[in-house]
Design an enzyme around this catalytic site. Sequence first.
Site, PDB file in Angstrom:
ATOM      1  N   LYS A   1     -31.315  35.968  15.380  1.00 22.72           N
ATOM      2  CA  LYS A   1     -30.101  35.872  14.567  1.00 22.72           C
ATOM      3  C   LYS A   1     -30.482  35.652  13.114  1.00 22.72           C
ATOM      4  CE  LYS A   1     -27.401  32.126  14.387  1.00 22.72           C
ATOM      5  NZ  LYS A   1     -27.129  31.881  12.931  1.00 22.72           N
TER       6      LYS A   1
ATOM      7  N   ASP B   1     -25.462  37.597  11.471  1.00 23.84           N
ATOM      8  CA  ASP B   1     -24.400  36.594  11.565  1.00 23.84           C
ATOM      9  C   ASP B   1     -23.868  36.237  10.177  1.00 23.84           C
ATOM     10  OD1 ASP B   1     -22.769  34.474  12.364  1.00 23.84           O
ATOM     11  OD2 ASP B   1     -24.436  33.048  12.444  1.00 23.84           O
TER      12      ASP B   1
ATOM     13  N   LYS C   1     -20.336  36.480   9.500  1.00 27.10           N
ATOM     14  CA  LYS C   1     -18.971  35.957   9.677  1.00 27.10           C
ATOM     15  C   LYS C   1     -18.010  36.472   8.602  1.00 27.10           C
ATOM     16  CE  LYS C   1     -20.644  31.584  11.674  1.00 27.10           C
ATOM     17  NZ  LYS C   1     -22.090  31.678  11.313  1.00 27.10           N
TER      18      LYS C   1
ATOM     19  N   PRO D   1      -8.590  43.310   4.824  1.00 32.18           N
ATOM     20  CA  PRO D   1      -9.076  44.366   5.715  1.00 32.18           C
ATOM     21  C   PRO D   1      -9.934  45.433   5.050  1.00 32.18           C
ATOM     22  CG  PRO D   1      -6.838  43.799   6.300  1.00 32.18           C
ATOM     23  CD  PRO D   1      -7.151  43.040   5.047  1.00 32.18           C
ATOM     24  N   ASN D   2      -9.521  45.932   3.892  1.00 32.94           N
ATOM     25  CA  ASN D   2     -10.273  47.020   3.273  1.00 32.94           C
ATOM     26  C   ASN D   2     -11.666  46.578   2.845  1.00 32.94           C
ATOM     27  OD1 ASN D   2     -10.242  49.833   2.361  1.00 32.94           O
ATOM     28  ND2 ASN D   2     -10.419  48.967   0.295  1.00 32.94           N
TER      29      ASN D   2
ATOM     30  N   THR E   1     -18.760  25.588  16.056  1.00 30.80           N
ATOM     31  CA  THR E   1     -19.110  24.483  16.958  1.00 30.80           C
ATOM     32  C   THR E   1     -19.252  23.163  16.218  1.00 30.80           C
ATOM     33  OG1 THR E   1     -21.430  25.179  16.808  1.00 30.80           O
ATOM     34  CG2 THR E   1     -20.188  25.893  18.751  1.00 30.80           C
TER      35      THR E   1
ATOM     36  N   ARG F   1     -28.723  23.086  22.909  1.00 32.65           N
ATOM     37  CA  ARG F   1     -29.798  22.136  22.651  1.00 32.65           C
ATOM     38  C   ARG F   1     -30.467  21.769  23.973  1.00 32.65           C
ATOM     39  NH1 ARG F   1     -28.789  23.319  18.101  1.00 32.65           N
ATOM     40  NH2 ARG F   1     -28.222  21.987  16.338  1.00 32.65           N
TER      41      ARG F   1
END
EC number: 4.1.1.23
Length: 239
Positions: free
Chosen positions: A32, A59, A61, A66-67, A122, A184
């Site tokens: 990642k 990753d 995010k 949208p465009n 998380t 973990r």
Amino acid sequence: MNDPFIVALDFSSGKEVRTFLQPFSHTSLFVKVGMELYYQEGPAIIHSLKEQGHRIFLDLKLHDIPNTVKRAMQGLARLEVDLVNVHAAGGTRMMEAALEGLEAGTPNGARRPYCIAVTQLTSTSEQMLHNELWIGRTMEETVLHYAALAKQSGLDGVVCSAKEVPLIRKHCGEAFLTVTPGIRFADDEKNDQVRVVTPYEAKKLGASFIVIGRSITRAENPIAAYERLQQEWKGEEKK
């Protein structure tokens, strides 16, 4: 994408990455690359990892209009990574635009990257959800709602806590990917994540993929730590 382990390269330079990966020179990993590394090294780190035979979860995010997301994904698709993500909070139109960008940018003959949506980080606690984000639903309800929106938008799955996997599988189907960070070893510190589980717990809960970082990357012996990960996943942890 059969290997369920994704190793988070939480480094800030390519030099650190090369040092970490040196013992894995004969192993193809699923890694990642997050904001910290990508913003420092750019596409060059992706090209380097691909040349070494590693699969890549980029990753970043994405969360924008949208465009903008569509055009950004069109560019990321040209890197030919395996997995990318967006924030589900951006809404269905944004998620649909992300897929449109990926389809448009994927080179001829290549498979478009899988695209998944982040439900809740998380590091987000129930208290934070209510008091800071002002979301008046439970964590479970919020995550399931976002997962349903991602599926409705045509995405391939979600990022979620392993504890939420059974509910998502029940409502979104077994083929819907669940990628779970917050993994973990039992004797590790939780650090900044509050919804954490062990590798074997994640497997029992039905996670498609688990993302593990510091437990491997900060280990004195990363190879031994990776082997421990494989053993714990099988329920064969050494005493």
